[in-house]
Write a protein that holds these residues in place. Structure first.
Motif, PDB file in Angstrom:
ATOM      1  N   VAL A  78       0.871  -1.084   0.201  1.00 35.75           N
ATOM      2  CA  VAL A  78      -0.007  -0.164   0.429  1.00 35.75           C
ATOM      3  C   VAL A  78       0.607   1.147   0.359  1.00 35.75           C
ATOM      4  CG1 VAL A  78      -1.990   0.823   1.598  1.00 35.75           C
ATOM      5  CG2 VAL A  78      -1.795  -0.954   1.244  1.00 35.75           C
ATOM      6  N   MET A  79       0.879   2.249  -1.253  1.00 35.71           N
ATOM      7  CA  MET A  79       1.678   3.149  -1.212  1.00 35.71           C
ATOM      8  C   MET A  79       1.008   4.565  -0.192  1.00 35.71           C
ATOM      9  SD  MET A  79       2.853   3.317  -5.168  1.00 35.71           S
ATOM     10  CE  MET A  79       2.399   4.649  -5.129  1.00 35.71           C
ATOM     11  N   ALA A  80      -0.771   4.143  -0.682  1.00 32.69           N
ATOM     12  CA  ALA A  80      -1.270   5.955  -0.084  1.00 32.69           C
ATOM     13  C   ALA A  80      -2.685   5.146  -0.048  1.00 32.69           C
ATOM     14  CB  ALA A  80      -1.343   6.478  -1.187  1.00 32.69           C
ATOM     15  N   THR A  81      -3.199   6.067   0.750  1.00 33.35           N
ATOM     16  CA  THR A  81      -4.429   6.167   0.621  1.00 33.35           C
ATOM     17  C   THR A  81      -5.568   6.626   1.239  1.00 33.35           C
ATOM     18  OG1 THR A  81      -4.869   6.236   3.501  1.00 33.35           O
ATOM     19  CG2 THR A  81      -4.657   4.045   2.860  1.00 33.35           C
ATOM     20  N   GLU A  82      -6.999   6.648  -0.238  1.00 26.77           N
ATOM     21  CA  GLU A  82      -7.360   7.883  -0.655  1.00 26.77           C
ATOM     22  C   GLU A  82      -8.473   7.606   0.283  1.00 26.77           C
ATOM     23  OE1 GLU A  82      -6.088   9.745  -3.294  1.00 26.77           O
ATOM     24  OE2 GLU A  82      -7.574  10.718  -3.655  1.00 26.77           O
ATOM     25  N   PRO A  83      -9.232   8.846   1.091  1.00 29.36           N
ATOM     26  CA  PRO A  83     -10.462   8.332   1.381  1.00 29.36           C
ATOM     27  C   PRO A  83     -11.698   8.244   0.588  1.00 29.36           C
ATOM     28  CG  PRO A  83      -8.575  10.431   2.324  1.00 29.36           C
ATOM     29  CD  PRO A  83      -8.065   9.691   1.235  1.00 29.36           C
ATOM     30  N   ALA A  84     -12.514   7.992   0.806  1.00 32.89           N
ATOM     31  CA  ALA A  84     -13.372   8.274  -0.203  1.00 32.89           C
ATOM     32  C   ALA A  84     -15.264   8.604   0.729  1.00 32.89           C
ATOM     33  CB  ALA A  84     -14.145   6.892  -0.744  1.00 32.89           C
ATOM     34  N   LEU A  85     -14.755   8.079   1.662  1.00 31.63           N
ATOM     35  CA  LEU A  85     -16.231   8.305   2.508  1.00 31.63           C
ATOM     36  C   LEU A  85     -15.565   8.425   3.869  1.00 31.63           C
ATOM     37  CD1 LEU A  85     -18.830   6.369   2.443  1.00 31.63           C
ATOM     38  CD2 LEU A  85     -18.550   8.126   1.526  1.00 31.63           C
ATOM     39  N   SER A  86     -15.472   9.839   4.625  1.00 33.12           N
ATOM     40  CA  SER A  86     -15.191   9.914   5.942  1.00 33.12           C
ATOM     41  C   SER A  86     -16.590  10.245   6.845  1.00 33.12           C
ATOM     42  CB  SER A  86     -13.926  10.785   6.070  1.00 33.12           C
ATOM     43  OG  SER A  86     -14.287  12.355   5.423  1.00 33.12           O
ATOM     44  N   ASP A  87     -16.562   9.822   7.782  1.00 32.54           N
ATOM     45  CA  ASP A  87     -18.166   9.950   8.999  1.00 32.54           C
ATOM     46  C   ASP A  87     -19.293  10.417   7.929  1.00 32.54           C
ATOM     47  OD1 ASP A  87     -18.947   9.773  10.906  1.00 32.54           O
ATOM     48  OD2 ASP A  87     -18.192  12.079  12.019  1.00 32.54           O
ATOM     49  N   PHE A  88     -19.839   9.197   7.206  1.00 33.72           N
ATOM     50  CA  PHE A  88     -20.716   9.652   6.058  1.00 33.72           C
ATOM     51  C   PHE A  88     -21.970   9.235   6.889  1.00 33.72           C
ATOM     52  CE2 PHE A  88     -23.625   8.894   2.813  1.00 33.72           C
ATOM     53  CZ  PHE A  88     -24.001  10.056   1.768  1.00 33.72           C
ATOM     54  N   SER A  89     -23.012  10.078   7.268  1.00 29.07           N
ATOM     55  CA  SER A  89     -24.019   9.223   7.766  1.00 29.07           C
ATOM     56  C   SER A  89     -25.556   9.491   7.158  1.00 29.07           C
ATOM     57  CB  SER A  89     -24.525   9.444   9.299  1.00 29.07           C
ATOM     58  OG  SER A  89     -23.177   9.173  10.056  1.00 29.07           O
TER      59      SER A  89
ATOM     60  N   ASN B 169     -16.817  14.787  -9.921  1.00 28.66           N
ATOM     61  CA  ASN B 169     -16.247  13.143  -9.080  1.00 28.66           C
ATOM     62  C   ASN B 169     -15.545  13.242  -8.306  1.00 28.66           C
ATOM     63  OD1 ASN B 169     -16.766  12.687 -11.515  1.00 28.66           O
ATOM     64  ND2 ASN B 169     -15.819  13.473 -12.887  1.00 28.66           N
ATOM     65  N   GLY B 170     -15.284  12.331  -7.460  1.00 26.15           N
ATOM     66  CA  GLY B 170     -14.502  11.821  -6.569  1.00 26.15           C
ATOM     67  C   GLY B 170     -15.041  12.117  -5.245  1.00 26.15           C
ATOM     68  N   SER B 171     -16.573  12.629  -4.712  1.00 30.90           N
ATOM     69  CA  SER B 171     -16.951  13.125  -3.851  1.00 30.90           C
ATOM     70  C   SER B 171     -17.541  11.798  -2.968  1.00 30.90           C
ATOM     71  CB  SER B 171     -18.207  14.028  -4.157  1.00 30.90           C
ATOM     72  OG  SER B 171     -19.237  13.820  -4.703  1.00 30.90           O
ATOM     73  N   GLY B 172     -17.373  10.814  -3.438  1.00 31.73           N
ATOM     74  CA  GLY B 172     -17.988   9.416  -2.127  1.00 31.73           C
ATOM     75  C   GLY B 172     -19.328   9.049  -2.874  1.00 31.73           C
ATOM     76  N   LYS B 173     -19.902   9.419  -3.655  1.00 29.78           N
ATOM     77  CA  LYS B 173     -21.295   9.121  -4.409  1.00 29.78           C
ATOM     78  C   LYS B 173     -21.322   7.476  -4.215  1.00 29.78           C
ATOM     79  CE  LYS B 173     -20.987  11.722  -7.839  1.00 29.78           C
ATOM     80  NZ  LYS B 173     -21.079  12.228  -8.739  1.00 29.78           N
ATOM     81  N   SER B 174     -20.848   7.770  -5.739  1.00 24.33           N
ATOM     82  CA  SER B 174     -20.594   5.675  -5.838  1.00 24.33           C
ATOM     83  C   SER B 174     -20.595   4.823  -4.860  1.00 24.33           C
ATOM     84  CB  SER B 174     -19.670   5.407  -7.161  1.00 24.33           C
ATOM     85  OG  SER B 174     -20.537   6.010  -8.483  1.00 24.33           O
ATOM     86  N   THR B 175     -18.869   5.718  -4.323  1.00 23.31           N
ATOM     87  CA  THR B 175     -18.420   4.692  -3.224  1.00 23.31           C
ATOM     88  C   THR B 175     -19.684   4.280  -2.282  1.00 23.31           C
ATOM     89  OG1 THR B 175     -15.655   5.994  -3.371  1.00 23.31           O
ATOM     90  CG2 THR B 175     -16.644   4.666  -1.609  1.00 23.31           C
TER      91      THR B 175
ATOM     92  N   GLU C 198     -19.473  15.976  -0.670  1.00 23.05           N
ATOM     93  CA  GLU C 198     -18.182  16.141  -1.078  1.00 23.05           C
ATOM     94  C   GLU C 198     -17.288  15.947  -0.006  1.00 23.05           C
ATOM     95  OE1 GLU C 198     -17.351  20.934   0.422  1.00 23.05           O
ATOM     96  OE2 GLU C 198     -15.507  20.823  -1.220  1.00 23.05           O
ATOM     97  N   HIS C 199     -15.881  15.726  -0.422  1.00 20.47           N
ATOM     98  CA  HIS C 199     -14.645  15.046   0.265  1.00 20.47           C
ATOM     99  C   HIS C 199     -15.584  14.126   1.426  1.00 20.47           C
ATOM    100  CE1 HIS C 199     -12.438  18.021  -1.889  1.00 20.47           C
ATOM    101  NE2 HIS C 199     -12.603  19.132  -0.857  1.00 20.47           N
ATOM    102  N   GLY C 200     -16.363  12.990   1.157  1.00 20.94           N
ATOM    103  CA  GLY C 200     -16.648  11.841   1.326  1.00 20.94           C
ATOM    104  C   GLY C 200     -18.092  12.370   2.492  1.00 20.94           C
ATOM    105  N   LYS C 201     -18.139  13.551   2.219  1.00 25.09           N
ATOM    106  CA  LYS C 201     -19.237  13.936   3.495  1.00 25.09           C
ATOM    107  C   LYS C 201     -20.589  14.492   3.058  1.00 25.09           C
ATOM    108  CE  LYS C 201     -16.512  14.829   5.882  1.00 25.09           C
ATOM    109  NZ  LYS C 201     -15.572  15.458   7.570  1.00 25.09           N
TER     110      LYS C 201
ATOM    111  N   ARG D 279     -19.671  26.612  -5.648  1.00 25.12           N
ATOM    112  CA  ARG D 279     -18.068  26.676  -4.821  1.00 25.12           C
ATOM    113  C   ARG D 279     -18.390  25.069  -5.399  1.00 25.12           C
ATOM    114  NH1 ARG D 279     -17.862  25.546   0.444  1.00 25.12           N
ATOM    115  NH2 ARG D 279     -20.109  25.819   1.160  1.00 25.12           N
ATOM    116  N   LEU D 280     -19.168  24.180  -5.633  1.00 23.91           N
ATOM    117  CA  LEU D 280     -19.341  23.059  -5.214  1.00 23.91           C
ATOM    118  C   LEU D 280     -18.542  22.360  -6.080  1.00 23.91           C
ATOM    119  CD1 LEU D 280     -21.859  21.829  -2.436  1.00 23.91           C
ATOM    120  CD2 LEU D 280     -19.378  22.106  -2.222  1.00 23.91           C
ATOM    121  N   GLN D 281     -19.043  22.738  -7.809  1.00 20.13           N
ATOM    122  CA  GLN D 281     -18.404  22.206  -8.587  1.00 20.13           C
ATOM    123  C   GLN D 281     -19.571  22.130  -9.789  1.00 20.13           C
ATOM    124  OE1 GLN D 281     -14.734  20.403  -9.208  1.00 20.13           O
ATOM    125  NE2 GLN D 281     -13.793  21.153  -7.960  1.00 20.13           N
TER     126      GLN D 281
END
Lengths: 270, 292
Positions: B23-34, B49-55, B222-225, B251-253
């Motif tokens: 493991v080189m790096a971790t890419e957080p996809a969800l962080s404390d999402f409820s 893209n990359g906001s964590g929806k598909s995850t 956005e950013h996994g939450k 602002r959230l693109q």
């Protein structure tokens, strides 16, 4: 050339052949292929031709559609024919430099070509009249006994049917990539064999990448739809032999016996 | 209404590996999402893209398991392997590329794939396939090959394949991204129909704001939450409320529907229009009110 592969393309019409059990069709194809190698007399080939023509007629698949698959084996066909013509020893008819054409060679080449052509037509006819799922079911059921020897029959059958489903998609994709690369100056049509093979690299790399991506997507979609191997699966159309299948098996047996018999009946050739 | 999906404090990382599988790096996809989703509702997940929806979508039907936190689908924990098939039956998923999720060369056989997997008896499968194809309006194409269908039709077949499993919830991960406008409309119509008539809960992930307008609820990620607007409120509300916050969305693109944008611009220019106009009809009504 790649667009001409008809193997694995189902032709959706309703016919007796379409309605036959896939196991029957598999057996029929095997019998037909075997018969081509069993016989060596013109009578046998005439009989095979008649039977094949009859089946094509019954299947209601347009003849043109069936023969399209032949273009794909043209190279192999030409190679094997010329080898047979020039390399069979026997009574010479005429000479072309150091090459000698013999009567036996011509005959053998003719039979060889017929065999190859009928082989492809016979198997195309099966895939054209059987949906991949039916084909898989048929294979799975006929080969189920191999499970006991540790062969994962269901998995292999599933892989086959998925491969068949994706052939037309990947063919289309190849075409697209080819056009895209041609638009950017790639040349697939000129140069010698090595140059042409090299020209294929920019075609194959994106094709492989996309095939892997599709495979991964498909695996995900299958899992999401509760796929978990062959265990506990039911069928929408479970295989069941009908009266017509029994008739077909009897006809197959008769045909095979007659074909074997032609081996022993000597009819003066030419 | 009862909660069909309860996701609490989810964390999920994508691991980036080097050639030796370290493991080189971790890419957080969800962080404390409820997030809790009500039975029978139509929820739209937005986010760049990359906001964590598909995850998140993949965590719902246990395609992936959360690193931390729990997902309950109709009360079943996705971590529990025994309920795996039940969860996937309850929460079906439709993906972006219609070609990559159709398994069979005949439409009806593909629709039957799911029910076959869960061991439904033969005559029941036939009934379900019939029903499912009717519900998405694809019955006429029953014996066709998927290769003969348009993108929108293929996507409706994929939806039928899920419907045939009698799910309580369908998650659609950008189902219209590869479709033309007609196909897009047909697919959405089918989805709305399933929501209204069958009461199937819909979770729609999309980039098209026009598709979000008709949802019951929009959740912006956005950013996994769940994203927050400038005043700190969570961006989880009705379409009208969400699309009132034009500047936050930008602002959230994200964009807003064209008609909402127009209303917003006019308001900025001093015309007293209300926020969050969603449809052309509404816009016309508001303009008429102004003339009086």
């Amino acid at each position: 050339m790649i667009r001409d592969i008809t193997i694995g393309q189902y032709y959706p019409v309703d016919s007796v052949i379409h309605r036959l059990d896939p196991r029957t069709k598999l057996a029929g194809t095997m019998v037909f292929l075997m018969s081509l190698f069993v016989t060596s007399s013109p009578v046998g080939y005439i009989l095979a031709t008649l039977v094949l023509a009859g089946c094509i007629r019954l299947s209601r698949v347009p003849f043109k559609f069936i023969t399209r698959g032949l273009r794909a084996i043209l190279v192999i066909l030409l190679l094997s024919v010329s080898f047979n013509i020039f390399l069979t020893p026997g009574e010479p008819i005429f000479r072309l430099g150091f090459l000698k054409v013999t009567k036996e060679g011509l005959l053998l080449a003719g039979f060889m070509a017929l065999r190859l052509v009928y082989l492809v037509i016979g198997s195309s006819l099966m895939t054209l009249t059987t949906t991949p799922t039916q084909l898989t079911d048929g294979l799975e059921r006929s080969l189920r006994f191999l499970n006991r020897f540790g062969v994962p029959v269901h998995d292999i059958a599933m892989m086959m049917s998925i491969a068949l489903r994706f052939i037309p998609i990947l063919v289309e994709e190849t075409d697209k990539i080819m056009k895209a690369q041609t638009a950017r100056g790639a040349d697939f049509d000129s140069g010698n064999l090595i140059q042409r093979a090299k020209a294929m690299i920019p075609l194959l790399v994106p094709l492989f990448v996309s095939a892997f991506r599709r495979a991964s997507d498909l695996a995900l979609a299958m899992e999401a739809r509760c796929y978990h191997g062959g265990e506990g699966r039911t069928k929408m159309h479970p295989l069941q032999y009908e009266h017509r299948d029994r008739v077909a098996y009897i006809l197959m047996l008769v045909y095979l016996l007659v074909m074997i018999a032609t081996r022993f009946i000597r009819i003066p050739v030419l | 209404m009862s909660k069909l999906i309860q996701a609490a404090h989810l964390f999920y990382d994508y691991l980036i590996r080097d050639e030796n599988d370290n493991v080189m790096a971790t890419e957080p996809a969800l962080s404390d999402f409820s997030l809790e989703i009500e039975q029978g509702s139509f929820v739209c997940l937005l986010g760049h893209n990359g906001s964590g929806k598909s995850t998140f979508a993949k965590l719902i039907n246990a395609m992936n398991l959360p690193k931390e936190g729990t997902v309950l689908v109709a009360g079943m924990d996705t971590r529990n392997e025994d309920s795996l098939l039940d969860i996937r039956m309850k929460a079906g998923m439709v993906f972006q590329n219609p070609d990559n999720q159709i398994i069979s060369n005949v439409v009806e056989e593909d629709v039957a794939f799911g029910p076959e997997n869960i061991g439904i008896p033969t005559d029941e499968i036939l009934r379900r396939v019939d029903e499912a194809l009717h519900k998405v309006g694809m019955n006429a194409y029953r014996l066709k090959s998927p290769n003969q269908l348009s993108g929108g039709q293929k996507q409706r077949v994929a939806i039928a394949g899920i419907v045939a499993m009698r799910p309580e919830c369908i998650i659609l991960d950008e189902p219209t991204a590869m479709l033309d406008p007609t196909g897009r409309r047909d697919v959405l119509e089918a989805v709305h129909e399933l929501n209204k008539k069958e009461g199937i809960t819909i979770i729609l992930i999309t980039h098209y704001m026009e598709e979000a307008v008709d949802a019951d609820r929009i959740v912006v990620m956005e950013h996994g939450k769940i994203a927050k607007d400038s005043s700190g409120r969570l961006m989880d509300d009705t379409p009208r409320e969400i699309f009132s916050r034009v500047e936050d969305l930008k602002r959230l693109q994200l964009t807003v529907p064209v008609i909402t944008e127009l209303g917003h611009e006019l308001k900025q220019a001093g015309i007293p229009l209300p926020d969050g106009i969603l449809t052309r009809d509404e816009f016309v009504q508001e303009l008429k009110k102004l003339r009086k």
